[in-house]
Design a protein around this motif. Structure first.
Motif, PDB file in Angstrom:
ATOM      1  N   TRP A   1      50.266  24.053  -9.700  1.00 47.60           N
ATOM      2  CA  TRP A   1      49.723  23.563  -8.432  1.00 47.60           C
ATOM      3  C   TRP A   1      50.050  24.480  -7.272  1.00 47.60           C
ATOM      4  O   TRP A   1      49.327  24.493  -6.281  1.00 47.60           O
TER       5      TRP A   1
ATOM      6  N   LYS B   1      37.692  20.669  -3.131  1.00 53.23           N
ATOM      7  CA  LYS B   1      37.976  20.196  -4.494  1.00 53.23           C
ATOM      8  C   LYS B   1      39.360  20.646  -4.943  1.00 53.23           C
ATOM      9  O   LYS B   1      40.142  19.855  -5.486  1.00 53.23           O
ATOM     10  N   THR B   2      39.662  21.918  -4.725  1.00 51.59           N
ATOM     11  CA  THR B   2      40.964  22.447  -5.132  1.00 51.59           C
ATOM     12  C   THR B   2      42.099  21.725  -4.422  1.00 51.59           C
ATOM     13  O   THR B   2      43.064  21.270  -5.044  1.00 51.59           O
TER      14      THR B   2
ATOM     15  N   GLU C   1      42.623  18.012  -5.432  1.00 50.89           N
ATOM     16  CA  GLU C   1      43.296  17.843  -6.717  1.00 50.89           C
ATOM     17  C   GLU C   1      44.796  18.097  -6.591  1.00 50.89           C
ATOM     18  O   GLU C   1      45.612  17.418  -7.227  1.00 50.89           O
TER      19      GLU C   1
ATOM     20  N   ARG D   1      46.225  14.999  -5.142  1.00 53.71           N
ATOM     21  CA  ARG D   1      46.262  13.931  -6.143  1.00 53.71           C
ATOM     22  C   ARG D   1      47.397  14.150  -7.136  1.00 53.71           C
ATOM     23  O   ARG D   1      48.147  13.218  -7.453  1.00 53.71           O
ATOM     24  N   GLN D   2      47.557  15.382  -7.607  1.00 59.79           N
ATOM     25  CA  GLN D   2      48.548  15.658  -8.644  1.00 59.79           C
ATOM     26  C   GLN D   2      49.983  15.717  -8.112  1.00 59.79           C
ATOM     27  O   GLN D   2      50.935  15.607  -8.885  1.00 59.79           O
TER      28      GLN D   2
ATOM     29  N   GLY E   1      50.576  11.332  -9.557  1.00 57.14           N
ATOM     30  CA  GLY E   1      50.262  12.628 -10.138  1.00 57.14           C
ATOM     31  C   GLY E   1      51.315  13.132 -11.100  1.00 57.14           C
ATOM     32  O   GLY E   1      52.294  12.448 -11.418  1.00 57.14           O
TER      33      GLY E   1
ATOM     34  N   ASN F   1      35.239  14.281  -3.736  1.00 59.65           N
ATOM     35  CA  ASN F   1      36.062  14.955  -4.743  1.00 59.65           C
ATOM     36  C   ASN F   1      36.785  13.971  -5.661  1.00 59.65           C
ATOM     37  O   ASN F   1      37.922  14.195  -6.052  1.00 59.65           O
TER      38      ASN F   1
ATOM     39  N   VAL G   1      36.637  12.926 -10.962  1.00 64.50           N
ATOM     40  CA  VAL G   1      37.543  12.618 -12.070  1.00 64.50           C
ATOM     41  C   VAL G   1      37.747  11.117 -12.211  1.00 64.50           C
ATOM     42  O   VAL G   1      38.201  10.638 -13.252  1.00 64.50           O
TER      43      VAL G   1
END
Length: 512
Positions: free
Chosen positions: A41, A109-110, A113, A116-117, A122, A158, A161
């Motif tokens: 990440w 988007k990057t 994520e 989120r992670q 995450g 985004n 998923v």
């Protein structure tokens, strides 16, 4: 029937050896030894930063050919395609589509994520520093998107998923208030986590104090953006931002050093790349509005912004008084009438060009300047929302802007004495207009911000053009139209978008 029985028998025989196989072996056979099983990440954060610097497409078609023309800092004689879309108020799908088309599937988007992670659910929930830095970084392209279009996908953006393929459109008021709240959280949280972002941070090298200043400075920008439509909320967040600590010098500026390769689309400075001869923006010259404004004040930035008059590669006429800006809204024929000549105009031999020393493909890309922060504080003092001296903040903004350009070239030095002389000759008159005009001049190559801040303040007073066939009735756009594919494919568009979808519809904060 007999044939079918034979087939089934054959299939059963073939399955017998398979049933005896080791399942672990089958799994191993399906593992790709060259594929990453986990994502780094921190590496993704590096990618998100570079993606937020846009690319050659967005910079050429939207930032340069659209925004810089609308705000009358660049001009072109060309017409058709993306060239002239901002200069002559023409519709061009690539210029209108660019930010939504490329920001959502790339930078946003990057960064989404990563958020989120590194969030509670995450894979790395303890990485709170990276989480909040990614949140600040996410808001940089996100607020550009909403400032250009109005209501846009935000809360459900985004989330493919999670099975959300057609996100709803959020009201701009909700978006702004949520971004302000997230910036407050980020400013209060960055530096408290156990994770070390380090060199994955290409802006500040992992300096959390500078990231806190960036979060508060962005908070100040967004709060002032809504100052006309929701002054109570604006004042609240202006005061929170200043109390939390904003940028204090050019050392705090947020900028990214680009690279010459390997990719001209990803690594190189998109603005520089678009200005290279025969590229999308190469025919843009400095606009008359900007050059005249600088010359009237004997502003030392003129020969930083301008590389002189002459063909690409030189030699250039660099005499200060000889510099000349191209008027907006003209083509190769009508410019002859304006200049009162019968022969064709050679733009390179007639008008000042953007300084080639600012156009190396590995030159910096600026996200936010210290000068902007000072001008915003000067305005806040005038509104009674901040203490201190509006004049001191104004003077600091002018000084910061004049002295920030050495990150492009060491020759762009403006000495303190030269700034002092300028301020003595152009003393602050105590008006929002003077702040707004100097803020506009300082936002050179920050054309999205120049365009948004002009719509908010109305300064400087720009004279619109009225080129034949323009789509705005001879008025400067108040917004740009949505990504055409999104309009056609997202069933939530008609319910939540800013409508009617034309260039003169005002968005929530645009009430001036």
């Amino acid at each position: 029937m007999k044939y079918l029985s034979i087939v089934l028998l054959f299939a059963t025989i073939c399955l017998i050896p398979l049933s005896g196989c080791d399942n672990d072996e089958l799994v191993e056979l399906n593992d790709d030894p060259t594929a990453a099983l986990e994502l780094d990440w921190k590496f993704m954060f590096t990618q998100g930063i570079v993606q937020s610097a846009e690319n050659r497409f967005i910079n050429g078609r939207v930032h340069l050919n659209l925004a810089s023309g609308l705000i009358q800092q660049m001009a072109t004689l060309q017409i058709g395609g993306e060239r002239g879309s901002g200069d002559k108020y023409m519709r061009h799908l690539d210029s209108f589509d660019g930010t939504m088309r490329f920001f959502y599937p790339n930078a946003l988007k990057t960064l989404a994520e990563i958020i989120r992670q590194t969030g509670p659910d995450g894979t790395n929930p303890s990485w709170t520093n990276l989480n909040q830095m990614a949140q600040v970084m996410y808001i940089i392209p996100m607020h550009i998107v909403t400032d250009l279009h109005g209501n846009v996908p935000y809360s459900e953006a985004n989330l493919g998923v999670e099975g959300i393929f057609f996100p709803k459109y959020d009201e701009q008021e909700f978006i702004y208030k949520d971004m302000l709240a997230k910036l407050e959280t980020a400013a209060n949280t960055i530096g408290t986590g156990p994770d070390d972002v380090g060199n994955a941070d290409l802006i500040y090298g992992g300096d959390y104090d500078k990231w806190k200043k960036l979060a508060n400075s962005l908070m100040l920008r967004l709060a002032m953006r809504i100052s006309n439509v929701d002054p109570a909320t604006a004042q609240e967040y202006v005061q929170k931002a200043i109390a939390g600590g904003v940028m204090e010098s050019n050392e705090d500026m947020a900028w990214l050093q680009m690279a010459s390769g390997p990719s001209q689309w990803f690594n190189q400075n998109g603005l520089s790349r678009a200005m290279i001869p025969d590229d999308w923006g190469a025919n843009n010259m400095l606009a008359k509005t900007l050059v005249d404004w600088l010359k009237e004040r004997n502003d030392p930035r003129l020969m930083i912004y301008s590389g002189g008059i002459g063909v690409w590669g030189g030699p250039y006429i660099t005499d200060y008084d000889a510099q000349k800006g191209m008027p907006n809204g003209y083509d190769a024929e009508t410019i002859r009438e304006f200049e009162d000549v019968s022969e064709a105009i050679d733009r390179e031999l007639t008008y000042s060009r953007l300084n080639p020393a600012m156009l190396d493909v590995d030159d910096p890309f600026i996200f936010m300047t210290y000068a902007e922060v000072e001008f915003l504080q000067a305005e806040a003092v005038l509104k009674g929302w901040a203490t201190g001296s509006a004049e001191d903040h104004f003077n600091a903004g002018v000084r910061g802007s004049m002295q920030q350009w050495t990150i492009f070239d060491e020759s762009f030095v403006v000495e303190d004495a030269d700034v002092d002389d300028y301020l003595a000759a152009n003393p602050f008159d105590g008006t929002a207009e003077m702040i707004g005009e100097h803020h506009w001049a300082a936002n050179f190559m920050q054309w999205y911000e120049a365009y948004s801040n002009w719509r908010r303040t109305g300064f400087p007073e720009l004279t619109p053009v009225n080129y034949p066939g323009n789509v705005s009735g001879g008025e400067i756009f108040r917004r740009i139209e949505y990504f055409s594919i999104e309009v056609a494919s997202n069933p939530n568009f008609t319910e939540g978008a800013t409508l009617p979808d034309d260039v003169m519809t005002r968005m929530w904060w645009d009430v001036n």
